[in-house]
Design an enzyme around this catalytic site. Structure first.
Site, PDB file in Angstrom:
ATOM      1  N   GLU A 124     126.957  24.122  -2.020  1.00  0.00           N
ATOM      2  CA  GLU A 124     126.900  25.568  -2.168  1.00  0.00           C
ATOM      3  C   GLU A 124     126.090  26.025  -1.071  1.00  0.00           C
ATOM      4  OE1 GLU A 124     124.004  26.646  -3.109  1.00  0.00           O
ATOM      5  OE2 GLU A 124     123.812  24.751  -3.362  1.00  0.00           O
ATOM      6  N   THR A 162     123.621  19.450  -3.290  1.00  0.00           N
ATOM      7  CA  THR A 162     123.715  19.072  -1.887  1.00  0.00           C
ATOM      8  C   THR A 162     123.419  17.621  -2.140  1.00  0.00           C
ATOM      9  OG1 THR A 162     122.697  21.701  -1.066  1.00  0.00           O
ATOM     10  CG2 THR A 162     121.796  19.393   0.418  1.00  0.00           C
ATOM     11  N   CYS A 164     115.694  24.063  -2.126  1.00  0.00           N
ATOM     12  CA  CYS A 164     116.243  23.677  -1.657  1.00  0.00           C
ATOM     13  C   CYS A 164     115.813  23.968   0.494  1.00  0.00           C
ATOM     14  CB  CYS A 164     117.735  25.105  -1.221  1.00  0.00           C
ATOM     15  SG  CYS A 164     118.212  24.729  -2.380  1.00  0.00           S
ATOM     16  N   PHE A 168     115.949  36.881   8.460  1.00  0.00           N
ATOM     17  CA  PHE A 168     115.770  35.096   8.214  1.00  0.00           C
ATOM     18  C   PHE A 168     114.362  35.605   9.306  1.00  0.00           C
ATOM     19  CE2 PHE A 168     116.121  32.654   4.518  1.00  0.00           C
ATOM     20  CZ  PHE A 168     117.798  33.494   4.010  1.00  0.00           C
TER      21      PHE A 168
HETATM   22  C1  UDX Z   1     121.557  22.469  -7.302  1.00  0.00           C
HETATM   23  C2  UDX Z   1     122.330  21.539  -6.765  1.00  0.00           C
HETATM   24  O1  UDX Z   1     122.524  20.445  -7.195  1.00  0.00           O
HETATM   25  C3  UDX Z   1     120.817  20.947  -5.379  1.00  0.00           C
HETATM   26  O2  UDX Z   1     121.764  19.458  -5.061  1.00  0.00           O
HETATM   27  C4  UDX Z   1     120.984  21.744  -4.240  1.00  0.00           C
HETATM   28  O3  UDX Z   1     119.982  21.647  -3.440  1.00  0.00           O
HETATM   29  C5  UDX Z   1     119.577  22.534  -5.501  1.00  0.00           C
HETATM   30  O4  UDX Z   1     120.180  22.983  -5.628  1.00  0.00           O
HETATM   31  P1  UDX Z   1     120.157  23.409  -9.804  1.00  0.00           P
HETATM   32  O5  UDX Z   1     121.182  24.043  -9.750  1.00  0.00           O
HETATM   33  O6  UDX Z   1     119.641  24.064  -8.610  1.00  0.00           O
HETATM   34  O7  UDX Z   1     120.392  21.779  -7.940  1.00  0.00           O
HETATM   35  O8  UDX Z   1     119.294  22.244 -10.325  1.00  0.00           O
HETATM   36  P2  UDX Z   1     119.050  22.331 -11.689  1.00  0.00           P
HETATM   37  O9  UDX Z   1     118.179  23.461 -12.069  1.00  0.00           O
HETATM   38  O10 UDX Z   1     118.470  21.018 -11.601  1.00  0.00           O
HETATM   39  O11 UDX Z   1     120.299  21.520 -12.422  1.00  0.00           O
HETATM   40  C6  UDX Z   1     120.743  20.382 -12.694  1.00  0.00           C
HETATM   41  C7  UDX Z   1     120.985  20.268 -14.430  1.00  0.00           C
HETATM   42  O12 UDX Z   1     121.728  19.137 -14.318  1.00  0.00           O
HETATM   43  C8  UDX Z   1     120.074  19.986 -15.013  1.00  0.00           C
HETATM   44  O13 UDX Z   1     120.387  20.997 -16.011  1.00  0.00           O
HETATM   45  C9  UDX Z   1     120.042  18.732 -15.918  1.00  0.00           C
HETATM   46  O14 UDX Z   1     120.455  18.278 -17.142  1.00  0.00           O
HETATM   47  C10 UDX Z   1     122.261  18.246 -15.762  1.00  0.00           C
HETATM   48  N1  UDX Z   1     122.147  17.240 -15.543  1.00  0.00           N
HETATM   49  C11 UDX Z   1     121.832  16.033 -14.673  1.00  0.00           C
HETATM   50  C12 UDX Z   1     123.197  17.037 -15.897  1.00  0.00           C
HETATM   51  O15 UDX Z   1     124.142  17.512 -17.041  1.00  0.00           O
HETATM   52  N2  UDX Z   1     123.722  15.397 -16.156  1.00  0.00           N
HETATM   53  C13 UDX Z   1     123.267  14.409 -14.684  1.00  0.00           C
HETATM   54  O16 UDX Z   1     123.392  13.409 -15.217  1.00  0.00           O
HETATM   55  C14 UDX Z   1     122.019  15.244 -14.984  1.00  0.00           C
HETATM   56  C1  UDX Z   2     118.654  28.318   0.104  1.00  0.00           C
HETATM   57  C2  UDX Z   2     119.568  29.272   1.014  1.00  0.00           C
HETATM   58  O1  UDX Z   2     119.480  30.821   1.685  1.00  0.00           O
HETATM   59  C3  UDX Z   2     120.511  29.102   0.630  1.00  0.00           C
HETATM   60  O2  UDX Z   2     122.478  29.230   1.796  1.00  0.00           O
HETATM   61  C4  UDX Z   2     120.960  27.425   0.182  1.00  0.00           C
HETATM   62  O3  UDX Z   2     122.031  27.552  -0.527  1.00  0.00           O
HETATM   63  C5  UDX Z   2     119.544  27.700  -0.750  1.00  0.00           C
HETATM   64  O4  UDX Z   2     119.024  27.716   0.306  1.00  0.00           O
HETATM   65  P1  UDX Z   2     117.319  30.365  -1.678  1.00  0.00           P
HETATM   66  O5  UDX Z   2     116.485  28.807  -1.383  1.00  0.00           O
HETATM   67  O6  UDX Z   2     117.695  30.435  -2.735  1.00  0.00           O
HETATM   68  O7  UDX Z   2     118.562  30.185  -0.437  1.00  0.00           O
HETATM   69  O8  UDX Z   2     116.365  31.570  -1.044  1.00  0.00           O
HETATM   70  P2  UDX Z   2     115.766  32.222   0.352  1.00  0.00           P
HETATM   71  O9  UDX Z   2     116.169  33.314   0.262  1.00  0.00           O
HETATM   72  O10 UDX Z   2     116.575  31.323   1.212  1.00  0.00           O
HETATM   73  O11 UDX Z   2     114.963  32.172   0.567  1.00  0.00           O
HETATM   74  C6  UDX Z   2     113.617  30.931   1.057  1.00  0.00           C
HETATM   75  C7  UDX Z   2     112.733  30.937   1.535  1.00  0.00           C
HETATM   76  O12 UDX Z   2     111.808  31.321   2.502  1.00  0.00           O
HETATM   77  C8  UDX Z   2     111.900  32.185   0.303  1.00  0.00           C
HETATM   78  O13 UDX Z   2     110.518  31.625   0.607  1.00  0.00           O
HETATM   79  C9  UDX Z   2     111.569  33.037   0.980  1.00  0.00           C
HETATM   80  O14 UDX Z   2     110.379  33.737   0.420  1.00  0.00           O
HETATM   81  C10 UDX Z   2     111.425  32.293   2.733  1.00  0.00           C
HETATM   82  N1  UDX Z   2     111.909  33.279   3.639  1.00  0.00           N
HETATM   83  C11 UDX Z   2     113.425  33.943   3.839  1.00  0.00           C
HETATM   84  C12 UDX Z   2     110.636  33.825   4.363  1.00  0.00           C
HETATM   85  O15 UDX Z   2     109.460  33.156   4.673  1.00  0.00           O
HETATM   86  N2  UDX Z   2     111.202  34.620   5.850  1.00  0.00           N
HETATM   87  C13 UDX Z   2     112.318  34.877   5.568  1.00  0.00           C
HETATM   88  O16 UDX Z   2     112.648  35.784   6.802  1.00  0.00           O
HETATM   89  C14 UDX Z   2     113.318  34.253   4.507  1.00  0.00           C
END
Ligand code: UDX
Ligand code: UDX
Length: 426
Positions: free
Chosen positions: A151, A121, A260, A249
């Protein structure tokens, strides 16, 4: 298709396993050598339903490979999918250092045409900037395409969400780039939305901000319900029956967390203010969420007279059930506030632990409540719904149960002599 996924985090790992399952040849690379070694040993570093099995199938078929050699991954694959983290900075803007690092490596190691797909993102304008950087570093405009393909997967159901998305969003500049991404996902049935780079980036932010707004809306209404002696569940049901409002939601609780919603909301506020706009609604969504834990902290304080020295048990420390992710967890936020008030904290969570000397993490749900003055349900893990309340009541010192997710049956709680405090429940 030969795809190199950069980043083996929640998003990168799930996307890699799903693309391999769709028939592509995937190399998932990560800078973190320990993570890659773990994956090469057949273990997975995160808890995500169904992911271990999918990775195992992928690696056994030979279509999914893990490597810590990002340079070779880039050199050897025509399609590069960026899934590195984009964490928030103190001012709410996005830290794009990891993305910049990958772009630099692509510029250095692209010896043939590359389609660079940004899955991470990133704020509006980032993919245009990626295009500019690649050109400035000497790549011929015909030798690469930049695509924004955000995503929408939720942690806990990431595998299912990836196979059954509500839509596939593609932002690109050239027809062949749109076609390539369409064929990457051709086995997946979902509407495809084609737009420009900023359009795709903004669809992601607008989606997350809208969902966050629904949660803050219902949480604000829950405070009004409290003041007027109404039950939020009745209001929720009344709203959900209207298809224009929708049934998702709208669960009131301690507020939203995760990697996120909080981050994307502040990034969108930042992107708007950067252009001289005043995003008052988005700011309010954030403000309600920021104060939601305080609202219930005050209630706890009123009920227990003083929080200092009180033994408080918190069930659920992750930001929601079904994940081991503690990022921006409202539970952790509440725990820190309780600690600063002088409470003694005990926790139980089926998959995660808070690494802190100030928190006693228990391996057993019943052990965690021994001698507690109050129990808080902060995350709705299924095992918290109907435990042996009689045994819990006997073990506790006090009787207060704060159900921060309106998860348990309040009648049966009351029948066991516990004092139930929910989020605007009557
Ligand atoms: C993702 C998305 O990328 C983020 O933009 C979105 O908003 C939330 O989900 P996420 O998969 O949760 O992030 O990230 P994280 O679990 O921190 O993993 C990122 C990985 O990238 C790490 O394992 C890190 O080591 C790796 N990385 C980072 C590389 O391989 N190369 C780099 O240069 C930097
Ligand atoms: C979110 C988006 O749903 C997903 O599409 C995006 O790609 C990444 O961010 P995620 O963060 O994994 O996903 O969790 P989600 O299930 O959306 O819940 C987010 C937060 O909202 C949680 O803390 C959950 O407890 C809270 N929530 C959700 C509420 O408090 N009330 C609700 O009705 C739904």
């Amino acid at each position: 298709m030969k795809v190199c996924v950069v980043g083996a985090g929640y998003v990168g790992l799930t996307t890699s396993a799903v693309l391999a399952d769709l028939g592509h040849q995937v190399t998932c690379v990560d800078l973190d050598q320990n993570k890659i070694r773990t994956l090469q040993d057949g273990k997975i570093p995160i808890y995500e339903e169904g992911l271990a099995e999918l990775i195992e199938t992928g690696t056994r078929s030979g279509r999914l490979v893990f490597s810590s050699d990002t340079a070779s991954g880039i050199e050897d694959h025509p399609v590069i999918l960026i899934a590195v983290g984009t964490p928030p900075q103190n001012d709410g803007s996005t830290n794009l250092a990891a993305v910049a690092n990958v772009i630099e490596m692509i510029a250095d190691h692209a010896h043939a045409h590359k389609t660079v797909i940004t899955k991470s993102t990133v704020p509006p304008g980032t993919n245009e900037w990626i295009s500019r950087v690649l050109s400035d570093k000497g790549l011929h405009p015909e030798s690469f395409d930049v695509v924004s393909n955000p995503e929408f997967l939720k942690e806990g159901t990431a595998v299912h969400d990836s196979f059954h998305p509500h839509r596939i969003v593609i932002g690109a500049k050239r027809k062949k780039a749109f076609q390539l991404v369409r064929s990457l996902y051709q086995k997946i049935k979902a509407p495809v939305i084609e737009t420009n780079l900023a359009g795709a980036e903004l669809i992601k932010y607008a989606s997350n901000a809208f969902l966050a707004a629904k949660i803050s809306f219902i949480n604000e209404v829950s405070r009004i319900c409290d003041a007027y002696d109404a039950d939020i569940k009745d209001i929720q049901r009344g709203l959900e029956e209207d298809p224009r409002i929708g049934s998702h939601f709208l669960s009131a609780g301690l507020g939203f967390g995760g990697s996120c919603f909080p981050k994307d909301l502040s990034a969108l506020v930042h992107a708007a203010t950067d252009k001289g706009l005043t995003p008052s609604l988005l700011q309010a969504v954030s403000d309600v969420n920021e104060t939601q834990t305080d609202f219930y902290l005050n209630k706890l304080e009123q009920d227990l007279n003083d929080l200092k020295g009180k033994q408080i048990t918190v069930w659920g420390v992750t930001f929601k059930p079904g994940t081991d992710d503690l990022r921006c967890s409202q539970s952790v936020k509440l725990i820190n506030k309780l600690i600063s008030k002088g409470s003694v904290i005990h926790t139980y969570d089926p998959v995660a632990k808070i690494e802190s000397e100030r928190v006693a993490s228990h391996d057993d749900l019943y052990d965690s409540v021994k001698n507690s003055d109050a129990l808080i349900i902060a995350t709705e893990w299924p095992e918290f719904q109907a435990p042996d309340w009689e045994r819990i009541k006997r073990s506790m010192n006090g009787t207060l149960l704060l159900d921060g997710r309106n998860f348990v049956d309040l009648e049966s709680i009351r029948a066991h002599g516990l004092h139930y405090l929910g989020v605007a429940r009557r």
